[in-house]
Design a protein around this motif. Structure first.
Motif, PDB file in Angstrom:
ATOM      1  N   GLY A 236       0.814  -1.209   0.000  1.00  0.00           N
ATOM      2  CA  GLY A 236       0.000   0.000   0.000  1.00  0.00           C
ATOM      3  C   GLY A 236       0.844   1.254   0.000  1.00  0.00           C
ATOM      4  N   PRO A 237       0.236   2.423   0.251  1.00  0.00           N
ATOM      5  CA  PRO A 237      -1.161   2.578   0.674  1.00  0.00           C
ATOM      6  C   PRO A 237      -2.147   2.421  -0.489  1.00  0.00           C
ATOM      7  CG  PRO A 237      -0.127   4.724   0.481  1.00  0.00           C
ATOM      8  CD  PRO A 237       0.961   3.716   0.233  1.00  0.00           C
ATOM      9  N   HIS A 238      -3.388   2.058  -0.135  1.00  0.00           N
ATOM     10  CA  HIS A 238      -4.417   1.810  -1.129  1.00  0.00           C
ATOM     11  C   HIS A 238      -5.613   2.742  -0.916  1.00  0.00           C
ATOM     12  CE1 HIS A 238      -2.414  -1.955  -2.240  1.00  0.00           C
ATOM     13  NE2 HIS A 238      -2.350  -2.261  -0.949  1.00  0.00           N
ATOM     14  N   PRO A 239      -6.307   3.096  -1.993  1.00  0.00           N
ATOM     15  CA  PRO A 239      -7.600   3.773  -1.815  1.00  0.00           C
ATOM     16  C   PRO A 239      -8.591   2.806  -1.184  1.00  0.00           C
ATOM     17  CG  PRO A 239      -7.326   3.120  -4.106  1.00  0.00           C
ATOM     18  CD  PRO A 239      -6.014   2.821  -3.414  1.00  0.00           C
ATOM     19  N   ALA A 240      -9.629   3.339  -0.580  1.00  0.00           N
ATOM     20  CA  ALA A 240     -10.597   2.480   0.122  1.00  0.00           C
ATOM     21  C   ALA A 240     -12.021   2.910  -0.199  1.00  0.00           C
ATOM     22  CB  ALA A 240     -10.375   2.528   1.624  1.00  0.00           C
ATOM     23  N   ILE A 241     -12.918   1.936  -0.138  1.00  0.00           N
ATOM     24  CA  ILE A 241     -14.358   2.171  -0.275  1.00  0.00           C
ATOM     25  C   ILE A 241     -15.046   1.548   0.931  1.00  0.00           C
ATOM     26  CG2 ILE A 241     -16.437   1.723  -1.641  1.00  0.00           C
ATOM     27  CD1 ILE A 241     -14.553   1.444  -4.084  1.00  0.00           C
ATOM     28  N   VAL A 242     -15.956   2.302   1.533  1.00  0.00           N
ATOM     29  CA  VAL A 242     -16.776   1.802   2.632  1.00  0.00           C
ATOM     30  C   VAL A 242     -18.206   1.645   2.132  1.00  0.00           C
ATOM     31  CG1 VAL A 242     -17.667   2.245   4.947  1.00  0.00           C
ATOM     32  CG2 VAL A 242     -15.315   2.904   4.369  1.00  0.00           C
ATOM     33  N   PHE A 243     -18.718   0.422   2.171  1.00  0.00           N
ATOM     34  CA  PHE A 243     -20.108   0.147   1.818  1.00  0.00           C
ATOM     35  C   PHE A 243     -20.935   0.017   3.099  1.00  0.00           C
ATOM     36  CE2 PHE A 243     -18.398  -1.605  -2.253  1.00  0.00           C
ATOM     37  CZ  PHE A 243     -19.260  -0.935  -3.131  1.00  0.00           C
ATOM     38  N   ILE A 244     -22.098   0.691   3.136  1.00  0.00           N
ATOM     39  CA  ILE A 244     -23.020   0.585   4.267  1.00  0.00           C
ATOM     40  C   ILE A 244     -24.252  -0.186   3.800  1.00  0.00           C
ATOM     41  CG2 ILE A 244     -24.331   1.833   6.018  1.00  0.00           C
ATOM     42  CD1 ILE A 244     -22.501   4.251   5.483  1.00  0.00           C
ATOM     43  N   SER A 245     -24.701  -1.126   4.594  1.00  0.00           N
ATOM     44  CA  SER A 245     -25.787  -2.017   4.177  1.00  0.00           C
ATOM     45  C   SER A 245     -27.093  -1.264   3.940  1.00  0.00           C
ATOM     46  CB  SER A 245     -26.020  -3.101   5.224  1.00  0.00           C
ATOM     47  OG  SER A 245     -26.560  -2.530   6.409  1.00  0.00           O
ATOM     48  N   SER A 246     -27.929  -1.854   3.093  1.00  0.00           N
ATOM     49  CA  SER A 246     -29.281  -1.343   2.876  1.00  0.00           C
ATOM     50  C   SER A 246     -30.161  -1.663   4.079  1.00  0.00           C
ATOM     51  CB  SER A 246     -29.885  -1.990   1.628  1.00  0.00           C
ATOM     52  OG  SER A 246     -29.114  -1.730   0.484  1.00  0.00           O
ATOM     53  N   TRP A 247     -31.290  -1.003   4.142  1.00  0.00           N
ATOM     54  CA  TRP A 247     -32.298  -1.280   5.174  1.00  0.00           C
ATOM     55  C   TRP A 247     -32.687  -2.759   5.126  1.00  0.00           C
ATOM     56  CZ3 TRP A 247     -34.568   2.073   8.724  1.00  0.00           C
ATOM     57  CH2 TRP A 247     -35.753   1.649   9.335  1.00  0.00           C
ATOM     58  N   SER A 248     -32.631  -3.413   6.241  1.00  0.00           N
ATOM     59  CA  SER A 248     -33.017  -4.823   6.395  1.00  0.00           C
ATOM     60  C   SER A 248     -32.071  -5.806   5.721  1.00  0.00           C
ATOM     61  CB  SER A 248     -34.455  -5.068   5.885  1.00  0.00           C
ATOM     62  OG  SER A 248     -35.382  -4.499   6.777  1.00  0.00           O
ATOM     63  N   LEU A 249     -30.904  -5.363   5.250  1.00  0.00           N
ATOM     64  CA  LEU A 249     -29.893  -6.275   4.726  1.00  0.00           C
ATOM     65  C   LEU A 249     -28.628  -6.153   5.575  1.00  0.00           C
ATOM     66  CD1 LEU A 249     -30.421  -5.877   0.867  1.00  0.00           C
ATOM     67  CD2 LEU A 249     -31.407  -7.561   2.422  1.00  0.00           C
TER      68      LEU A 249
ATOM     69  N   ASP B  41     -21.124   6.226  13.175  1.00  0.00           N
ATOM     70  CA  ASP B  41     -20.663   4.883  12.801  1.00  0.00           C
ATOM     71  C   ASP B  41     -19.797   4.935  11.552  1.00  0.00           C
ATOM     72  OD1 ASP B  41     -22.075   3.796  14.918  1.00  0.00           O
ATOM     73  OD2 ASP B  41     -23.786   3.179  13.682  1.00  0.00           O
ATOM     74  N   GLY B  42     -20.192   5.756  10.564  1.00  0.00           N
ATOM     75  CA  GLY B  42     -19.380   5.875   9.354  1.00  0.00           C
ATOM     76  C   GLY B  42     -17.984   6.384   9.652  1.00  0.00           C
TER      77      GLY B  42
END
Length: 527
Positions: free
Chosen positions: A61-74, A118-119
């Motif tokens: 690294g260093p590497h770029p990053a992506i944060v995915f947040i879950s959908s409602w009820s998933l 949280d994010g």
């Protein structure tokens, strides 16, 4: 007719069904892959821990990053196929389940301050445990995760780019536009939230109040805090690159509020509009399949996190799909979608249509049509997510014109069109309405009717009078939801007004009535 609960169950099954067939972790954490995969737990505020997973490239690294947040009820495995694709290109990809759902702790906060915190804690975890480039971190999500992603980006300067799929700009308008409760959307969210998660005490109270139609000012205050549009100034100040991808037929986050949100963004921006409903344009991508919207998500992050000169930042900001043609049109901004407006005066409902710009024939002394409240004419906006979702696969929300009850509805029709009408933008009704009681709801539908009498729904909207003066005419404006729809030559446009639809709450009182009268007009946005 399906009830609210049945509609919610069907819609939940349509949305969550993809999670059941999502690519399993073992399929992406294979030997020889250019990344490592592991399940993680992220500490956050109030002692809550968030369930998640992370892909980390094996290259230095260093590497770029992506944060995915879950959908409602998933939950966090929702994005695993796309996460593996990004990781194979050199991204660190962290996905987590939003608080209150499944194995994440706490109570459901509905994109509130705790979700935003949280994010930020997810970013803290990346910095502490992975070789991440702190200047190249993106956030993304479908539906629930998309709104939280925008709010996190507004509050945390470490977020460099956002991809928001099936998102919202104004939560209040999404659930309470024109002072009308969107009961189909509310029932789906409340039922699925209780089935798959734990509502916080505040969320429980707000949902109960919404269902009972009480404490509306508190609902508005609560919803504004959870609206990405409330944070546009912060997003614009940092010029956060934001890609938004939504559907014209959205029954959860209808397009008008989203178009206003997008129009107010001043940083790098892109808007993809598809035919369909909530999340339906993005489901195949969760299985790892290629598609326009997910391909653009990759291009967007490649450009703004990796610096790849792929040209997406030089393309027109809006890419819009036209109903049934699959043709993509591009525009420089929201205003450019509509080139001119054709105004049609509303004459006596049901009279012989004329070709002089009048829907119906004007009676010498004007006209009036009284609609009893609480009566469903048969015209309807369909089942939340299901009806609109079928449009993704070319199946319209259609019915025989003859099934619309003229006793329960006011109906206008144009003459048979001699040339195609290219509807692009927001149709607008300016109506003169006299209520017999203080409250009442009027539901408007615009249909495309073919030579055989089959009526395809183009768009609709509801409007409630909550503080009307009985017996006094009121001027009201109803902005139907935006559309991109070609009405072919040989077809007719049909406008229907009634007082009840299953996806909206009815503010009418028993024995009440709404009288629509001249002058009233329909404006058609033409491209």
């Amino acid at each position: 007719m399906f009830g609210y609960r049945a509609a919610a169950v069907l819609a939940l099954a349509a949305t969550a069904g993809t999670a059941a067939v999502a690519v399993p972790p073992a399929a992406v954490a294979r030997a020889g892959a250019p990344y490592d995969y592991r399940e993680i737990s992220i500490p956050s505020v109030d002692g809550v821990r968030l369930d998640g997973n992370v892909f980390v490239p094996r290259a230095k690294g260093p590497h770029p990053a992506i944060v995915f947040i879950s959908s409602w009820s998933l939950e966090d495995h929702e994005y695993i196929a796309q996460a593996a694709k990004f990781a194979a290109k050199g991204y660190i990809v962290l996905s987590y389940t939003a608080r209150g759902f499944f194995n994440s702790g706490g109570g459901i906060d509905v994109a509130g301050p705790k979700d935003a915190a949280d994010g930020s804690r997810a970013i803290d975890w990346l910095l502490a445990h992975t070789p991440v480039d702190r200047s190249r971190i993106g956030f993304a999500g479908i539906s629930y995760g998309s709104g939280i992603s925008q709010i996190v980006a507004a509050r945390d300067r470490r977020v460099s780019a956002v991809v928001a799929m099936d998102t919202w700009g104004d939560l209040v308008e999404s659930l309470y536009a024109n002072e009308t409760r969107h009961m189909g959307a509310y029932t789906l969210l409340a039922l699925s939230g209780r089935l798959t998660g734990r509502l916080s005490p505040e969320t429980e109270r707000i949902m109960n109040d919404f269902g009972a139609n009480r404490n509306v000012p508190e609902l508005v205050r609560w919803g504004k805090v959870r609206s990405p549009g409330a944070y546009r100034d912060r997003l614009n100040a940092r010029r956060v690159p934001i890609l938004i991808s939504n559907a014209y037929g959205e029954t959860l986050f209808a397009p008008n509020q989203l178009l206003r949100h997008f129009a107010g963004l001043t940083g790098p921006r892109r808007l993809n509009l598809s035919i369909g409903d909530h999340a339906t344009a993005h489901l195949t991508g969760l299985l790892g399949l290629d598609g326009r919207t997910w391909n653009d998500a990759h291009r967007w992050f490649d450009r703004h996190l990796r610096g790849v000169a792929n040209g997406i930042d030089r393309e027109p900001p809006i890419a819009s799909e036209t109903a049934w043609t699959r043709r993509i049109e591009t525009y420089r901004d929201v205003a450019a979608m509509t080139r001119r407006v054709e105004r049609l005066g509303l004459g006596a409902p049901g009279a012989t249509a004329r070709g002089d710009g009048t829907l119906g024939a004007l009676a010498p002394a004007g006209w009036a049509r009284t609609l009893r409240t609480g009566r469903d004419s048969g015209a309807n906006a369909g089942i939340v997510i299901v009806s609109g979702g079928l449009q993704t696969f070319g199946l319209p929300n259609a019915m025989p014109e003859r099934l619309v009850s003229r006793r329960a509805a006011a109906v206008w029709s144009t003459p048979v069109l001699t040339a195609t009408r290219r509807l692009r933008g927001v149709p607008r009704l300016d109506l003169t309405v006299t209520p017999s009681r203080r409250t009442g709801t009027l539901v408007s539908y615009l249909y495309d009717v073919d030579a055989r009498g089959t009526a395809r729904l183009i768009t609709n909207e509801a409007h409630s009078l909550l503080r009307g003066t009985p017996g006094r005419p009121h001027k009201i404006t109803v902005n139907l939801q935006a559309t991109a729809y070609d009405v072919p030559a040989g077809h007719r446009l049909m406008l229907v007004l009634d007082t009840r639809d299953p996806i909206y709450a009815d503010a009418g009182t028993p024995g009440g009535a709404l009288t629509v009268r001249a002058p009233s007009t329909l404006d058609l946005p033409l491209g």
